[in-house]
Design an enzyme around this catalytic site. Structure first.
Site, PDB file in Angstrom:
ATOM      1  N   VAL A   9      58.591  31.383  41.056  1.00  0.00           N
ATOM      2  CA  VAL A   9      59.847  30.623  41.151  1.00  0.00           C
ATOM      3  C   VAL A   9      60.939  31.313  40.329  1.00  0.00           C
ATOM      4  CG1 VAL A   9      60.965  28.434  40.516  1.00  0.00           C
ATOM      5  CG2 VAL A   9      58.728  28.420  41.650  1.00  0.00           C
ATOM      6  N   ARG A  57      41.769  22.914  51.887  1.00  0.00           N
ATOM      7  CA  ARG A  57      41.190  23.891  52.808  1.00  0.00           C
ATOM      8  C   ARG A  57      41.579  23.391  54.200  1.00  0.00           C
ATOM      9  NH1 ARG A  57      37.658  26.779  49.396  1.00  0.00           N
ATOM     10  NH2 ARG A  57      36.479  25.570  47.898  1.00  0.00           N
ATOM     11  N   ASP A 113      35.999  32.765  41.504  1.00  0.00           N
ATOM     12  CA  ASP A 113      34.808  33.569  41.834  1.00  0.00           C
ATOM     13  C   ASP A 113      34.992  35.076  41.617  1.00  0.00           C
ATOM     14  OD1 ASP A 113      33.657  31.240  42.499  1.00  0.00           O
ATOM     15  OD2 ASP A 113      33.540  31.585  44.649  1.00  0.00           O
ATOM     16  N   ALA A 172      22.319  35.459  27.833  1.00  0.00           N
ATOM     17  CA  ALA A 172      21.209  35.007  28.690  1.00  0.00           C
ATOM     18  C   ALA A 172      20.123  36.080  28.783  1.00  0.00           C
ATOM     19  CB  ALA A 172      21.735  34.693  30.082  1.00  0.00           C
ATOM     20  N   ARG A 231      14.581  22.832  31.529  1.00  0.00           N
ATOM     21  CA  ARG A 231      15.682  21.925  31.863  1.00  0.00           C
ATOM     22  C   ARG A 231      16.707  22.688  32.706  1.00  0.00           C
ATOM     23  NH1 ARG A 231      12.514  19.119  29.902  1.00  0.00           N
ATOM     24  NH2 ARG A 231      12.754  17.368  28.454  1.00  0.00           N
TER      25      ARG A 231
HETATM   26  O1  F6P Z   1      36.389  28.801  45.315  1.00  0.00           O
HETATM   27  C1  F6P Z   1      35.056  29.114  45.411  1.00  0.00           C
HETATM   28  C2  F6P Z   1      34.240  28.139  44.659  1.00  0.00           C
HETATM   29  O2  F6P Z   1      34.630  28.137  43.330  1.00  0.00           O
HETATM   30  C3  F6P Z   1      32.750  28.397  44.797  1.00  0.00           C
HETATM   31  O3  F6P Z   1      32.197  29.148  43.788  1.00  0.00           O
HETATM   32  C4  F6P Z   1      32.205  27.004  44.865  1.00  0.00           C
HETATM   33  O4  F6P Z   1      31.025  26.992  45.628  1.00  0.00           O
HETATM   34  C5  F6P Z   1      33.276  26.286  45.578  1.00  0.00           C
HETATM   35  O5  F6P Z   1      34.454  26.862  45.172  1.00  0.00           O
HETATM   36  C6  F6P Z   1      33.302  24.807  45.365  1.00  0.00           C
HETATM   37  O6  F6P Z   1      34.230  24.300  46.240  1.00  0.00           O
HETATM   38  P1  F6P Z   1      34.516  22.774  46.473  1.00  0.00           P
HETATM   39  O7  F6P Z   1      35.346  22.338  45.311  1.00  0.00           O
HETATM   40  O8  F6P Z   1      35.271  22.712  47.741  1.00  0.00           O
HETATM   41  O9  F6P Z   1      33.200  22.087  46.475  1.00  0.00           O
END
Ligand code: F6P
Length: 307
Positions: A9, A57, A113, A172, A231
């Site tokens: 912006v 989406r 991701d 880990a 767990r």
């Molecule tokens: O954007 C990808 C992601 O972060 C994935 O790692 C995960 O599976 C997904 O989004 C989760 O999406 P939603 O919030 O639509 O369940």
């Protein structure tokens, strides 16, 4: 994303452009949900997670009719170009929209991701890995005190970028990612070797897309090693929220500024990214078609650290 919106912006205004915000991504383009934005509209948002423009989406944008409606909105508001923040779906949509209606778009990589080609890092990744790392630090206290094995599931539907970063930073012993199909075997080998050792607690980081996720892996591990006290923790959407890290805000700002400048220079059908700390542009086609691999040196390092 808010840091990016702010940068877009303000850079647009700096370039004497008018700027509008499309609510809920392509859905808002279809339903004519457009707001006008000025410098004040993006004040005090840099520290906020999520996006003031909301997100969705959009299934309808995948259809020709949906895109036609979206174009009517674009025409109605006299919009000449788009800056689209998102991932593969966003880039694909913007590419098709350009081919059909000639509206230029620059994509900005926004996904926790980090699995987008054409950039070393995506907006949100750094914040997500820091959130998950802090969670693991806390889980460690129980793992250590009770001598338990914890499987911590992090996000990453198709990729292990979050898992490898969180796994290394969180110390880990094993990191399971969809990219390495042999890692489950390595997990069992490590636990066979561990038998009789003094330190019996372990943190295992599992990417959600890996072999059915942490719950499935935990039950397989329990079957093979019934004595283990196991767990499972699924970190889920806590990784997608919260105040962004400084690194994310700076990345988002640099990408946002460059995206607008590129659009002003006549750029179209491409996305901005950061490679070796320098701005790069990649065509939507290449960004969508190519897969960004997990860095090799990291995979080798994980094996060394789990001895
Ligand atoms: O954007 C990808 C992601 O972060 C994935 O790692 C995960 O599976 C997904 O989004 C989760 O999406 P939603 O919030 O639509 O369940």
């Amino acid at each position: 994303m808010n840091a990016c919106i702010r940068a877009v912006v303000r850079t647009a205004i700096y370039n004497n452009l008018e700027i509008a915000g499309i609510m809920r991504g392509y859905d808002g383009m279809i339903s004519d949900d457009i707001i006008s934005l000025n410098s004040e509209s993006v004040a005090n948002i840099i520290q906020r997670g999520g996006t003031i423009l909301k997100s969705s989406r959009s299934e309808e944008f995948k259809t020709k009719e949906g895109r036609k409606k979206a174009f009517e909105t674009i025409e109605k508001h006299g919009i000449d170009g788009l800056i689209c923040i998102g991932g593969n779906g966003t880039y694909t949509g913007a590419g098709i929209f350009y081919e059909e209606f000639g509206i230029p778009a620059i994509g900005v990589p926004g996904t926790i991701d980090n699995d987008l080609f054409g950039t070393d890092f995506t907006i949100g990744y750094d914040t997500a890995i820091n959130t998950a790392m802090e969670a693991i630090d806390k889980i460690r206290d129980t793992a250590d005190s009770h001598n338990r094995v914890f499987l911590v599931e992090v996000m990453g539907r198709d990729t292990g970028f979050i898992a490898i970063a969180v796994g290394i930073a969180g110390g880990a012993e094993v990191i399971l990612v969809p990219e390495d199909q042999k890692d489950e075997k390595k997990l069992y080998q490590i636990f066979t070797k561990k038998k009789g050792r003094k330190k019996s607690f372990s943190i295992i980081v599992v990417a959600e897309g890996e072999h059915g996720g942490a719950v499935t892996i935990a039950s397989k591990l329990k079957k093979k090693f019934p004595d283990l006290d196991i767990r499972t923790t699924i970190l889920g959407h806590i990784q997608r929220g919260g105040s962004p890290s400084a690194r994310d805000r700076i990345l988002a700002t640099r990408l946002g500024v460059s995206a607008v400048e590129r659009l002003v220079e006549g750029g179209k059908n491409e996305c901005v990214g950061m490679i070796n700390n320098k701005i790069h542009f990649t065509s939507f086609k290449e960004a969508v078609e190519k897969r960004k691999p997990l860095p090799d040196y990291i995979m080798g390092m994980i094996d060394k650290l789990s001895v």
